[in-house]
Design an enzyme around this catalytic site. Structure first.
Site, PDB file in Angstrom:
ATOM      1  N   SER A  31       3.322  -1.121   7.149  1.00  0.00           N
ATOM      2  CA  SER A  31       2.468  -1.755   8.164  1.00  0.00           C
ATOM      3  C   SER A  31       3.259  -2.480   9.250  1.00  0.00           C
ATOM      4  O   SER A  31       2.701  -2.808  10.288  1.00  0.00           O
ATOM      5  CB  SER A  31       1.512  -2.746   7.493  1.00  0.00           C
ATOM      6  OG  SER A  31       2.239  -3.684   6.732  1.00  0.00           O
ATOM      7  N   ASP A 343      -0.977 -12.853  10.003  1.00  0.00           N
ATOM      8  CA  ASP A 343      -1.933 -12.942   8.901  1.00  0.00           C
ATOM      9  C   ASP A 343      -1.181 -13.234   7.605  1.00  0.00           C
ATOM     10  O   ASP A 343      -0.023 -13.621   7.643  1.00  0.00           O
ATOM     11  CB  ASP A 343      -2.809 -11.679   8.814  1.00  0.00           C
ATOM     12  CG  ASP A 343      -2.017 -10.442   8.418  1.00  0.00           C
ATOM     13  OD1 ASP A 343      -0.809 -10.563   8.057  1.00  0.00           O
ATOM     14  OD2 ASP A 343      -2.578  -9.335   8.453  1.00  0.00           O
ATOM     15  N   HIS A 346       1.765 -10.474   7.560  1.00  0.00           N
ATOM     16  CA  HIS A 346       2.458  -9.894   8.715  1.00  0.00           C
ATOM     17  C   HIS A 346       2.902 -10.916   9.750  1.00  0.00           C
ATOM     18  O   HIS A 346       2.173 -11.861  10.040  1.00  0.00           O
ATOM     19  CB  HIS A 346       1.548  -8.859   9.387  1.00  0.00           C
ATOM     20  CG  HIS A 346       1.151  -7.765   8.455  1.00  0.00           C
ATOM     21  ND1 HIS A 346      -0.084  -7.734   7.836  1.00  0.00           N
ATOM     22  CD2 HIS A 346       1.831  -6.693   8.008  1.00  0.00           C
ATOM     23  CE1 HIS A 346      -0.144  -6.671   7.044  1.00  0.00           C
ATOM     24  NE2 HIS A 346       1.012  -6.025   7.131  1.00  0.00           N
TER      25      HIS A 346
END
Ligand SMILES: *[C@@H]1O[C@H](CO)[C@@H](O)[C@H](O)[C@H]1NC(C)=O
Ligand SMILES: *[C@@H]1O[C@H](CO)[C@@H](O)[C@H](O)[C@H]1NC(C)=O
Ligand SMILES: *[C@@H]1O[C@H](CO)[C@@H](O)[C@H](O)[C@H]1NC(C)=O
Ligand SMILES: *[C@@H]1O[C@H](CO)[C@@H](O)[C@H](O)[C@H]1NC(C)=O
Length: 378
Positions: A31, A343, A346
């Site tokens: 990600s 978040d 991340h």
């Protein structure tokens, strides 16, 4: 305005010659580098909804797990399959979730390549493969067992790369394809999800776990080498124990010691794996980024880099904003440039921008034996 269509045509007819002869950027990983592959999967591991993308061009959630650009974008600015106008201001030049980049933000001189699963849904794929491809998928790990069935595992991404390779050979022949790939840069962001995944159930010692991880990684890099990859930018794992999610699980709000020590060991093991592969293979070259050290530096001396919040996530809910993912129902902060984390897992665009600048232009002990810019210029 009358000149625009002409310019458009000129770009198209000039592009194939230019790009077949030149190098491109190929991105694999998780990600930290996914630019939309997971949008094409049926999985919960998605980020194509607010407040993700709040600082991206047009405020659009594109599938990036970030408030804005991610690491793949800072290696090269977002690019579209079609360049339709360079005369509009950046905020207007958005097409299919794709942004004609601010060229001064370009780092390696590449464009950020589109997601593999977006390319395969278009015609004329083999041509597009020569321009660079992003295979990264949120949740991916070195181990197939990591988030199994929820993402494109690293092995699956390499299978897709082999499909792209075959299509390229079909279009340009194996000689030209190999020449092109040998000049191109392969940026790999992987390992974090394996460490997160192992955290809950780990009976193995950190050293045992890292040894098994790197022996799998060796096979994967060797497979990429056999498919023509020669220049590897390998990005290590960050100080994972200090991400808001793991901090919030510790009553004191401090970093998780196990996750950090595994990450530190993994960075060292990946670096020595690459050193060894280089002596065996000779004509491979690499740039390794010790993300653990770089991240720790940010967390220990945030004020030096313009950050004021290193613990709490900007977007989320609960303790440290870290108990729930960033969704339209979460709260999100205004001062996103002050936050290390976007978040619960991340980093923010601001953090990533700093780290990629170091990756591209930095020096040992953070990036070695050469930085990504020197690797790209080889
Ligand atoms: C382009 O990027 C540079 C450096 O990041 C920034 O200073 C500049 O304001 C940007 N320009 C536009 C038009 O966004
Ligand atoms: C693919 O696109 C390129 C560039 O537009 C063009 O030169 C080539 O002929 C196309 N190939 C096919 C099979 O359509
Ligand atoms: C939680 O933080 C403390 C320091 O305050 C540390 O000693 C402990 O190991 C941490 N817990 C975990 C699970 O890492
Ligand atoms: C990698 O480095 C070696 C020297 O160590 C060099 O001979 C080789 O050509 C380089 N490969 C590429 C693709 O630049």
């Amino acid at each position: 305005m009358a000149l625009l269509p002409l310019f458009f045509l000129a770009l198209l007819s000039w592009a194939p010659v230019e790009s077949l002869g030149h190098k491109a950027l190929y991105v694999l990983g998780d990600s930290l580098a996914d630019v939309g592959n997971n949008n094409y999967l049926s999985t919960l591991l998605k980020a194509n909804f607010p407040y993700n993308g709040v600082d991206f061009a047009g405020g659009k959630a594109t599938g990036r797990f970030s408030n804005g650009k991610n690491a793949a974008d800072f290696l090269g600015p977002p690019r579209c399959l079609f360049i339709f106008s360079l005369s509009l201001p950046p905020s207007h030049s958005v097409f299919n979730g794709c942004h004609v980049g601010n060229l001064s933000a370009e780092k390696l001189g590449f464009a950020s390549p589109p997601p593999y699963l977006a390319i395969t849904s278009t015609t004329n794929k083999s041509y597009a493969f020569f321009q660079g491809v992003n295979f990264a998928s949120g949740g991916a790990g070195i181990l197939d067992s990591t988030n199994k069935g929820k993402c494109l595992s690293f092995n699956k991404q390499i299978v897709y790369f082999s499909k792209a390779y075959k299509a390229m050979v079909g279009q340009a022949g194996s000689c030209q394809t190999q020449e092109h790939l040998a000049k191109s840069v392969f940026a790999i962001f992987i390992g974090s999800n394996d460490i997160f995944g192992h955290l809950q159930e780990s009976k193995a010692s950190p050293q045992q776990f890292v040894t098994s991880l790197t022996s799998t990684f060796r096979k994967q890099l060797t497979r990429m080498y056999k498919l023509g990859a020669r220049k590897f930018v390998v990005v290590g794992t960050g100080a994972l124990g200090c991400c808001p999610s793991l901090r919030s699980q510790n009553r004191s709000g401090d970093c998780n010691v196990w996750a950090n020590s595994v990450s530190d060991l993994y960075n060292q093991a990946a670096a020595s794996l690459l050193r060894e592969m280089k002596t065996q293979l000779g004509d491979m070259n690499y740039s390794f980024f010790n993300t653990y050290l770089a991240f720790l530096e940010l967390i220990l001396r945030p004020e030096k880099y313009g950050f004021t919040e290193v613990k709490a996530a900007c977007c989320g809910l609960g303790d440290l904003n870290a108990e729930v993912a960033c969704t339209p129902f979460s709260s999100h902060c205004r001062n996103r440039k002050d936050h290390v984390f976007w978040d619960y897992y991340h980093p923010t665009e601001a953090t990533v921008k700093l780290l990629v600048a170091e990756m591209v232009d930095g020096t040992a002990p953070l990036v070695y034996p050469v930085n990504a810019k020197r690797l790209s210029a080889l």
